[in-house]
Design an enzyme around this catalytic site. Structure first.
Site, PDB file in Angstrom:
ATOM      1  N   LYS A   1      15.202  -0.063   5.232  1.00 23.81           N
ATOM      2  CA  LYS A   1      14.736   0.514   3.961  1.00 23.81           C
ATOM      3  C   LYS A   1      14.976   2.024   3.909  1.00 23.81           C
ATOM      4  O   LYS A   1      15.496   2.541   2.914  1.00 23.81           O
ATOM      5  CB  LYS A   1      13.240   0.193   3.799  1.00 23.81           C
ATOM      6  CG  LYS A   1      12.537   0.899   2.676  1.00 23.81           C
ATOM      7  CD  LYS A   1      12.973   0.429   1.311  1.00 23.81           C
ATOM      8  CE  LYS A   1      12.287   1.238   0.220  1.00 23.81           C
ATOM      9  NZ  LYS A   1      12.820   0.934  -1.098  1.00 23.81           N
TER      10      LYS A   1
ATOM     11  N   LEU B   1       0.834  -1.199   0.000  1.00 21.57           N
ATOM     12  CA  LEU B   1       0.000   0.000   0.000  1.00 21.57           C
ATOM     13  C   LEU B   1       0.874   1.256   0.000  1.00 21.57           C
ATOM     14  O   LEU B   1       2.077   1.182   0.274  1.00 21.57           O
ATOM     15  CB  LEU B   1      -0.915  -0.046   1.232  1.00 21.57           C
ATOM     16  CG  LEU B   1      -1.905  -1.222   1.214  1.00 21.57           C
ATOM     17  CD1 LEU B   1      -2.502  -1.472   2.601  1.00 21.57           C
ATOM     18  CD2 LEU B   1      -3.015  -0.973   0.198  1.00 21.57           C
ATOM     19  N   PRO B   2       0.262   2.429  -0.292  1.00 24.54           N
ATOM     20  CA  PRO B   2       1.097   3.626  -0.457  1.00 24.54           C
ATOM     21  C   PRO B   2       1.882   4.057   0.791  1.00 24.54           C
ATOM     22  O   PRO B   2       3.087   4.295   0.701  1.00 24.54           O
ATOM     23  CB  PRO B   2       0.082   4.711  -0.859  1.00 24.54           C
ATOM     24  CG  PRO B   2      -1.060   3.958  -1.475  1.00 24.54           C
ATOM     25  CD  PRO B   2      -1.129   2.662  -0.706  1.00 24.54           C
TER      26      PRO B   2
ATOM     27  N   LYS C   1       9.183  10.969  -0.381  1.00 24.79           N
ATOM     28  CA  LYS C   1       8.476  10.343   0.748  1.00 24.79           C
ATOM     29  C   LYS C   1       9.470   9.603   1.652  1.00 24.79           C
ATOM     30  O   LYS C   1       9.458   9.746   2.863  1.00 24.79           O
ATOM     31  CB  LYS C   1       7.417   9.362   0.213  1.00 24.79           C
ATOM     32  CG  LYS C   1       6.618   8.652   1.296  1.00 24.79           C
ATOM     33  CD  LYS C   1       5.792   7.493   0.758  1.00 24.79           C
ATOM     34  CE  LYS C   1       6.441   6.174   1.075  1.00 24.79           C
ATOM     35  NZ  LYS C   1       5.627   4.999   0.846  1.00 24.79           N
TER      36      LYS C   1
ATOM     37  N   THR D   1       6.480   0.650   1.969  1.00 26.51           N
ATOM     38  CA  THR D   1       7.491   1.451   2.675  1.00 26.51           C
ATOM     39  C   THR D   1       6.750   2.443   3.559  1.00 26.51           C
ATOM     40  O   THR D   1       6.052   3.330   3.046  1.00 26.51           O
ATOM     41  CB  THR D   1       8.372   2.232   1.682  1.00 26.51           C
ATOM     42  OG1 THR D   1       8.999   1.315   0.805  1.00 26.51           O
ATOM     43  CG2 THR D   1       9.440   3.031   2.426  1.00 26.51           C
TER      44      THR D   1
HETATM   45  P1  NAD Z   1       0.895   2.567  -6.183  1.00 29.25           P
HETATM   46  O1  NAD Z   1       0.273   3.857  -5.788  1.00 29.25           O
HETATM   47  O2  NAD Z   1       1.123   2.285  -7.631  1.00 29.25           O
HETATM   48  O3  NAD Z   1       0.047   1.337  -5.579  1.00 29.25           O
HETATM   49  C1  NAD Z   1      -0.625   1.358  -4.361  1.00 29.25           C
HETATM   50  C2  NAD Z   1      -1.962   0.658  -4.577  1.00 29.25           C
HETATM   51  O4  NAD Z   1      -2.642   0.559  -3.315  1.00 29.25           O
HETATM   52  C3  NAD Z   1      -2.902   1.417  -5.515  1.00 29.25           C
HETATM   53  O5  NAD Z   1      -3.248   0.581  -6.622  1.00 29.25           O
HETATM   54  C4  NAD Z   1      -4.101   1.765  -4.650  1.00 29.25           C
HETATM   55  O6  NAD Z   1      -5.328   1.738  -5.348  1.00 29.25           O
HETATM   56  C5  NAD Z   1      -4.028   0.681  -3.607  1.00 29.25           C
HETATM   57  N1  NAD Z   1      -4.738   1.003  -2.369  1.00 29.25           N
HETATM   58  C6  NAD Z   1      -4.698   2.133  -1.629  1.00 29.25           C
HETATM   59  N2  NAD Z   1      -5.511   2.020  -0.556  1.00 29.25           N
HETATM   60  C7  NAD Z   1      -6.071   0.788  -0.624  1.00 29.25           C
HETATM   61  C8  NAD Z   1      -6.998   0.090   0.184  1.00 29.25           C
HETATM   62  N3  NAD Z   1      -7.522   0.636   1.277  1.00 29.25           N
HETATM   63  N4  NAD Z   1      -7.358  -1.160  -0.167  1.00 29.25           N
HETATM   64  C9  NAD Z   1      -6.853  -1.725  -1.295  1.00 29.25           C
HETATM   65  N5  NAD Z   1      -5.972  -1.107  -2.114  1.00 29.25           N
HETATM   66  C10 NAD Z   1      -5.583   0.143  -1.770  1.00 29.25           C
HETATM   67  O7  NAD Z   1       2.275   2.510  -5.369  1.00 29.25           O
HETATM   68  P2  NAD Z   1       3.532   1.535  -5.651  1.00 29.25           P
HETATM   69  O8  NAD Z   1       4.496   2.218  -6.531  1.00 29.25           O
HETATM   70  O9  NAD Z   1       3.023   0.183  -5.999  1.00 29.25           O
HETATM   71  O10 NAD Z   1       4.173   1.523  -4.185  1.00 29.25           O
HETATM   72  C11 NAD Z   1       3.616   0.764  -3.127  1.00 29.25           C
HETATM   73  C12 NAD Z   1       4.587   0.808  -1.954  1.00 29.25           C
HETATM   74  O11 NAD Z   1       5.850   0.282  -2.375  1.00 29.25           O
HETATM   75  C13 NAD Z   1       4.854   2.228  -1.430  1.00 29.25           C
HETATM   76  O12 NAD Z   1       4.918   2.188  -0.042  1.00 29.25           O
HETATM   77  C14 NAD Z   1       6.202   2.572  -2.057  1.00 29.25           C
HETATM   78  O13 NAD Z   1       6.932   3.512  -1.289  1.00 29.25           O
HETATM   79  C15 NAD Z   1       6.884   1.223  -2.076  1.00 29.25           C
HETATM   80  N6  NAD Z   1       7.947   1.059  -3.105  1.00 29.25           N
HETATM   81  C16 NAD Z   1       7.735   1.510  -4.388  1.00 29.25           C
HETATM   82  C17 NAD Z   1       8.743   1.328  -5.335  1.00 29.25           C
HETATM   83  C18 NAD Z   1       8.571   1.798  -6.758  1.00 29.25           C
HETATM   84  O14 NAD Z   1       9.555   1.783  -7.522  1.00 29.25           O
HETATM   85  N7  NAD Z   1       7.357   2.194  -7.175  1.00 29.25           N
HETATM   86  C19 NAD Z   1       9.955   0.700  -4.980  1.00 29.25           C
HETATM   87  C20 NAD Z   1      10.116   0.225  -3.675  1.00 29.25           C
HETATM   88  C21 NAD Z   1       9.090   0.415  -2.753  1.00 29.25           C
END
Ligand code: NAD
Length: 296
Positions: free
Chosen positions: A169, A65-66, A244, A94
């Site tokens: 992390k 999740l975000p 973030k 994260t």
């Molecule tokens: P994203 O915004 O693409 O995905 C998050 C998903 O969570 C969305 O599809 C959203 O609809 C869903 N969501 C939100 N609230 C929800 C709920 N209550 N129930 C169900 N679904 C819900 O973000 P991301 O890029 O996939 O990142 C996710 C996590 O991974 C973050 O914490 C980010 O910091 C971490 N991260 C991202 C990357 C990257 O390169 N994008 C790399 C390492 C870590």
């Protein structure tokens, strides 16, 4: 067949859930976004109508999740009241260390095993199943955590007890943010001095300036074909996400009394780049700001 509930099917979670399904696990997937759900179903997951429906009967629950508030509310309102007590709960988002420890405490009090297990590696690694996981969990639970993450991972570490995964992390990403800015400053200076930045890359990659930001993710287009610099800084790891993580590091530094002056400067520079419109671009695009060029 292992029954996995996967909550959060965004840029990262989509590929991760697909790899769980590819490994032959029965994946009940849920996201608020219909488009994300469609992709997961096309990748072999089953669509669940809610978080509660996804986790009912799960052996493993994985969340991606975000940020902290999403994780806190989804666990308190939807996962802990509805998952079987035998389920292993793993949050791969994260988030701040305090939220991770709070959720771990609530999960433990309700009789669950829990791990915070954030990842390193971007969307390409999520799709390829080559992420690095850093887990914070009870030592006794680690073998099960490692096995649950296996279809998505290149390597998994136990960083320590609950919260230690998130601590690893944010420390790692503080190094990354600082080193990327250092590499970008050096490339911008090389250009001003009339030194071909590609030649500088070649020399510094074999000299003491060598680091991941330079040799594996070069912000100057050309030397590293897979790097986002070759596709106008689209995709990759968004500046807004880096900001973030740098904010999380600064909040943790303030609470713990650690001195992190370069981390604070990196946060300030990424905040400025974000305000200039760089938020959706890959974080290596900060090179453009340091060259005095417009981002958009
Ligand atoms: P994203 O915004 O693409 O995905 C998050 C998903 O969570 C969305 O599809 C959203 O609809 C869903 N969501 C939100 N609230 C929800 C709920 N209550 N129930 C169900 N679904 C819900 O973000 P991301 O890029 O996939 O990142 C996710 C996590 O991974 C973050 O914490 C980010 O910091 C971490 N991260 C991202 C990357 C990257 O390169 N994008 C790399 C390492 C870590």
């Amino acid at each position: 067949m292992t029954r996995v509930a996967f909550i959060g099917l965004g840029n990262m979670g989509g590929g991760m859930a697909a790899n769980q399904a590819k490994a032959g696990r029965e994946v009940a997937a849920f996201d608020l976004s219909a488009a994300a759900m469609e992709k997961a179903v096309a990748a072999g997951c089953e669509a669940a109508g809610s978080v509660a429906a996804a986790v009912a009967g799960a052996e493993v629950v994985i969340t991606m999740l975000p940020a902290g508030p999403h994780v806190r509310s989804v666990y308190a309102e939807n996962i802990l009241p509805h998952a079987p007590k035998s389920a292993l709960l793993i949050d791969c988002s994260t988030i701040d260390v305090d939220s991770a420890r709070a959720v771990a405490g609530e999960a433990k009090a309700a009789g669950f095993r829990f791990a915070d297990a954030p990842v390193s590696g971007g969307t390409a690694a999520a799709e390829a199943g080559t992420l690095a996981f850093m887990a914070g969990c009870d030592a006794a639970d680690y073998p099960a955590v490692e096995a649950a993450l296996a279809p998505m991972s290149r390597v998994t570490f136990r960083a320590g007890d609950h919260g230690a995964g998130q601590a690893a992390k944010i420390c790692n990403n503080m190094v990354l943010g600082i080193s990327m800015i250092g590499v970008c400053e050096a490339l911008a200076l090389a250009e001003k001095l009339g030194l071909d930045p590609v030649t500088f890359h070649e020399i510094s990659s074999q000299s003491s300036g060598q680091c991941w930001s330079l040799t594996s993710y070069c912000p100057w287009p050309g030397p590293v074909p897979a790097a986002p610099s070759n596709r106008d800084y689209e995709g990759g790891f968004a500046t807004a996400m880096m900001l973030k993580d740098l904010k999380l590091a600064q909040e943790a530094a303030a609470r713990s009394g650690a001195a992190t002056p370069l981390g604070a400067t990196a946060e300030g520079l990424y905040a400025l780049f974000d305000r200039l419109g760089g938020g959706p671009k890959d974080f290596s695009a900060i090179l453009e700001m340091l060259r005095g060029r417009s981002v958009a």
